[in-house]
Design a protein around this motif. Sequence first.
Motif, PDB file in Angstrom:
ATOM      1  N   LYS A  31       0.825  -1.204   0.000  1.00 62.00           N
ATOM      2  CA  LYS A  31       0.000   0.000   0.000  1.00 62.00           C
ATOM      3  C   LYS A  31       0.867   1.264   0.000  1.00 62.00           C
ATOM      4  N   ASP A  41       0.434   4.071  -2.724  1.00 59.53           N
ATOM      5  CA  ASP A  41       0.179   5.465  -2.352  1.00 59.53           C
ATOM      6  C   ASP A  41       1.219   6.404  -2.954  1.00 59.53           C
ATOM      7  N   GLU A  66      -5.289   5.561  -9.527  1.00 57.61           N
ATOM      8  CA  GLU A  66      -5.385   4.415  -8.626  1.00 57.61           C
ATOM      9  C   GLU A  66      -6.098   3.216  -9.252  1.00 57.61           C
TER      10      GLU A  66
END
Length: 85
Positions: A58, A62, A71
């Motif tokens: 993650k 990010d 995304e």
Amino acid sequence: AIFFTFNSSSITPESYKALDDIVAILKTYMNLSFVIEGYTDDAGSTSYNKVLSIRRAKAVRDYFISKGIDEKRIISVSGKGGNTY
């Protein structure tokens, strides 16, 4: 390889060049989607490492999003056979 602070999902500064090189490729090939797999070493319990590997994937996801990558093009998974998001 992307490096993290020990026992953490914080990306180390030495990894930014490699990540930025990937961002440049992704901005060139706008139809490209990809999967990020997070991994850990074998220190710690299996359940702890699974959670840490998810957090690391993650963190990279990010980072790419913060650099303007949509995304929807990114799937993050635990390299320990875990969750997809």
